[in-house]
Motif scaffolding. Structure first.
Motif, PDB file in Angstrom:
ATOM      1  N   LYS A 242       0.834  -1.215   0.000  1.00  0.00           N
ATOM      2  CA  LYS A 242       0.000   0.000   0.000  1.00  0.00           C
ATOM      3  C   LYS A 242       0.862   1.257   0.000  1.00  0.00           C
ATOM      4  O   LYS A 242       0.544   2.243  -0.671  1.00  0.00           O
ATOM      5  CB  LYS A 242      -0.917   0.000   1.222  1.00  0.00           C
ATOM      6  N   PHE A 243       1.966   1.225   0.754  1.00  0.00           N
ATOM      7  CA  PHE A 243       2.848   2.386   0.825  1.00  0.00           C
ATOM      8  C   PHE A 243       3.482   2.678  -0.532  1.00  0.00           C
ATOM      9  O   PHE A 243       3.524   3.831  -0.980  1.00  0.00           O
ATOM     10  CB  PHE A 243       3.940   2.148   1.871  1.00  0.00           C
ATOM     11  N   VAL A 244       3.961   1.650  -1.211  1.00  0.00           N
ATOM     12  CA  VAL A 244       4.583   1.833  -2.528  1.00  0.00           C
ATOM     13  C   VAL A 244       3.569   2.395  -3.527  1.00  0.00           C
ATOM     14  O   VAL A 244       3.910   3.215  -4.378  1.00  0.00           O
ATOM     15  CB  VAL A 244       5.169   0.490  -3.028  1.00  0.00           C
ATOM     16  N   MET A 245       2.315   1.965  -3.403  1.00  0.00           N
ATOM     17  CA  MET A 245       1.262   2.420  -4.318  1.00  0.00           C
ATOM     18  C   MET A 245       0.703   3.788  -3.944  1.00  0.00           C
ATOM     19  O   MET A 245       0.014   4.428  -4.747  1.00  0.00           O
ATOM     20  CB  MET A 245       0.113   1.405  -4.319  1.00  0.00           C
ATOM     21  N   SER A 246       0.995   4.253  -2.741  1.00  0.00           N
ATOM     22  CA  SER A 246       0.425   5.515  -2.237  1.00  0.00           C
ATOM     23  C   SER A 246       1.013   6.734  -2.948  1.00  0.00           C
ATOM     24  O   SER A 246       2.051   6.630  -3.618  1.00  0.00           O
ATOM     25  CB  SER A 246       0.703   5.638  -0.738  1.00  0.00           C
ATOM     26  N   PRO A 247       0.379   7.907  -2.800  1.00  0.00           N
ATOM     27  CA  PRO A 247       0.945   9.133  -3.391  1.00  0.00           C
ATOM     28  C   PRO A 247       2.374   9.400  -2.927  1.00  0.00           C
ATOM     29  O   PRO A 247       3.212   9.834  -3.720  1.00  0.00           O
ATOM     30  CB  PRO A 247      -0.017  10.218  -2.895  1.00  0.00           C
ATOM     31  N   GLU A 248       2.684   9.118  -1.660  1.00  0.00           N
ATOM     32  CA  GLU A 248       4.048   9.319  -1.171  1.00  0.00           C
ATOM     33  C   GLU A 248       5.016   8.390  -1.890  1.00  0.00           C
ATOM     34  O   GLU A 248       6.103   8.797  -2.317  1.00  0.00           O
ATOM     35  CB  GLU A 248       4.115   9.060   0.342  1.00  0.00           C
ATOM     36  N   GLY A 249       4.612   7.149  -2.056  1.00  0.00           N
ATOM     37  CA  GLY A 249       5.454   6.193  -2.765  1.00  0.00           C
ATOM     38  C   GLY A 249       5.635   6.576  -4.216  1.00  0.00           C
ATOM     39  O   GLY A 249       6.742   6.497  -4.770  1.00  0.00           O
ATOM     40  N   GLN A 250       4.563   7.011  -4.848  1.00  0.00           N
ATOM     41  CA  GLN A 250       4.628   7.422  -6.252  1.00  0.00           C
ATOM     42  C   GLN A 250       5.543   8.632  -6.441  1.00  0.00           C
ATOM     43  O   GLN A 250       6.250   8.733  -7.442  1.00  0.00           O
ATOM     44  CB  GLN A 250       3.223   7.740  -6.766  1.00  0.00           C
ATOM     45  N   ASN A 251       5.546   9.534  -5.470  1.00  0.00           N
ATOM     46  CA  ASN A 251       6.416  10.713  -5.556  1.00  0.00           C
ATOM     47  C   ASN A 251       7.889  10.309  -5.567  1.00  0.00           C
ATOM     48  O   ASN A 251       8.701  10.891  -6.294  1.00  0.00           O
ATOM     49  CB  ASN A 251       6.147  11.662  -4.377  1.00  0.00           C
ATOM     50  N   VAL A 252       8.239   9.314  -4.767  1.00  0.00           N
ATOM     51  CA  VAL A 252       9.619   8.836  -4.741  1.00  0.00           C
ATOM     52  C   VAL A 252       9.966   8.185  -6.083  1.00  0.00           C
ATOM     53  O   VAL A 252      11.021   8.438  -6.662  1.00  0.00           O
ATOM     54  CB  VAL A 252       9.839   7.835  -3.587  1.00  0.00           C
ATOM     55  N   LEU A 253       9.067   7.376  -6.596  1.00  0.00           N
ATOM     56  CA  LEU A 253       9.301   6.713  -7.883  1.00  0.00           C
ATOM     57  C   LEU A 253       9.453   7.732  -9.015  1.00  0.00           C
ATOM     58  O   LEU A 253      10.316   7.592  -9.890  1.00  0.00           O
ATOM     59  CB  LEU A 253       8.148   5.754  -8.183  1.00  0.00           C
ATOM     60  N   GLU A 254       8.631   8.762  -8.993  1.00  0.00           N
ATOM     61  CA  GLU A 254       8.723   9.807 -10.024  1.00  0.00           C
ATOM     62  C   GLU A 254      10.035  10.568  -9.927  1.00  0.00           C
ATOM     63  O   GLU A 254      10.593  10.997 -10.937  1.00  0.00           O
ATOM     64  CB  GLU A 254       7.530  10.757  -9.904  1.00  0.00           C
TER      65      GLU A 254
END
Length: 262
Positions: A242-254
Motif C-alpha cells: 500500500k505504501f509503494v502504491m500511495s501518493p508518497e510512494g509514487q512521488n519517490v518513484l517519479e
C-alpha cells in the motif's frame, strides 16, 4: 459474585477489542514495531535506487529493523523463476507484464496492479559520438539485457526487429545479466551502444549519453506491475504494498524518472 463475573467478562471483551485493533503498520509508544514479520521483495534491477529509498523511508517511519524488509534485485525473468521454485518472497515487482502474467497463470500471485511505467532509450559512452536508431548497424558492439530474462533486452530486440535490422546486428550483440550490467558496460565503454531504461540513464549521470528514445510503438509498453506472492503473504507485505502504491510512494518513484501507471 454475579457482578464480579460481569466485570471480568467486560474486561476480557475490552481487551479483545483493543487487541483486534492492532495493525502491523503501527508502532508502540516505545518506538518498537508491533510485529516481528519479515518480507523479501523480488524487484526488477531498474528499481534499485527508488525501491531502496522507499524501503528505508518505510522502515524508519515504522521503526522496523533493517532486516525486516529485504530486496532482491535482478532481471524480472530470473526473479520469476525463483518465485516459481519457491523462493521465500512476499512481493514481486516486474519490469514487464509478461513475467507477472506467467505467475498469475500458475495462481502464485494476487492483487496484481500496474505500478509505474518507463521508457527505453539508446545510450552510448559519455565521450562517444551519438548515433540515431537508424544508424545502429554501424555499432560494432551492442549491449542488451538477455531477452529471455531481462525485459529491457526483450524490448530492445523488439525495436531492432521492427526496424528491420535484427538480422544485420545480431552477430554484434552482447548480452548482459540485467539492465544495470548493460549500463555499466556502456559507462565503461565496453560497448558502442546499449539499450536501457530512461531511469537507469538518469541514475548513471554523465557516465552515459542518451542518443535516442525508442518510439513507443516499436515495442511492448514498459509497464511495471506489482503483486503479492500468495505463499508468503502477510500483513507487513500488504502494508508495504500500500505504501509503494500511495501518493508518497509514487512521488519517490517519479523522482527517479518513473511515471505513474494510468
Amino acid at each position: 459474585m454475579r457482578k464480579f463475573l460481569l466485570l471480568l467478562i467486560s474486561i476480557c471483551m475490552l481487551g479483545f477489542v483493543l487487541g483486534c485493533g492492532n495493525d502491523t503498520s503501527k508502532t508502540t509508544d516505545s518506538g518498537k514495531p508491533t510485529t516481528s514479520e519479515k518480507i523479501t521483495v523480488q524487484a526488477a534491477a531498474s528499481l534499485k535506487g527508488a525501491l531502496t529509498e522507499l524501503a528505508e523511508i518505510y522502515k524508519k517511519d515504522h521503526h522496523l529493523a533493517d532486516d525486516q524488509i529485504a530486496i532482491n534485485f535482478a532481471g524480472s525473468g530470473t526473479l520469476r523463476q525463483q518465485i516459481e521454485q519457491g523462493a521465500p518472497a512476499s512481493l514481486f515487482i516486474s519490469a514487464d507484464e509478461k513475467n507477472m502474467n506467467m505467475l498469475q497463470d500458475k495462481d502464485l500471485v494476487t492483487d496484481v496492479k500496474p505500478l509505474v511505467t518507463n521508457e527505453l532509450v539508446l545510450v552510448v559512452p559519455k565521450n562517444a559520438e551519438k548515433i540515431e536508431l537508424n544508424q545502429i548497424t554501424s555499432a560494432k558492439r551492442i549491449v542488451l539485457g538477455n531477452p529471455e530474462t531481462v525485459p529491457a533486452g526483450n524490448y530492445a530486440k523488439q525495436v531492432l526487429i521492427k526496424s528491420g535490422v535484427w538480422d544485420q546486428v545480431e552477430s554484434n550483440v552482447v548480452y548482459a545479466k540485467d539492465v544495470k550490467a548493460v549500463t555499466a558496460s556502456i559507462s565503461q565503454a565496453a560497448g558502442d551502444a546499449g539499450f536501457i531504461y530512461k531511469t537507469d540513464a538518469i541514475a548513471a549521470g554523465d557516465a552515459v549519453q542518451i542518443a535516442a528514445v525508442t518510439p513507443a510503438d516499436s515495442h511492448d509498453p514498459v509497464i511495471y506491475p506489482i503483486g503479492i506472492i500468495k505463499k508468503y503473504d502477510n500483513a507487513l507485505a500488504r502494508d508495504f504494498y500500500k505504501f509503494v502504491m500511495s501518493p508518497e510512494g509514487q512521488n519517490v518513484l517519479e523522482k527517479y524518472g518513473f511515471s505513474t501507471a494510468k
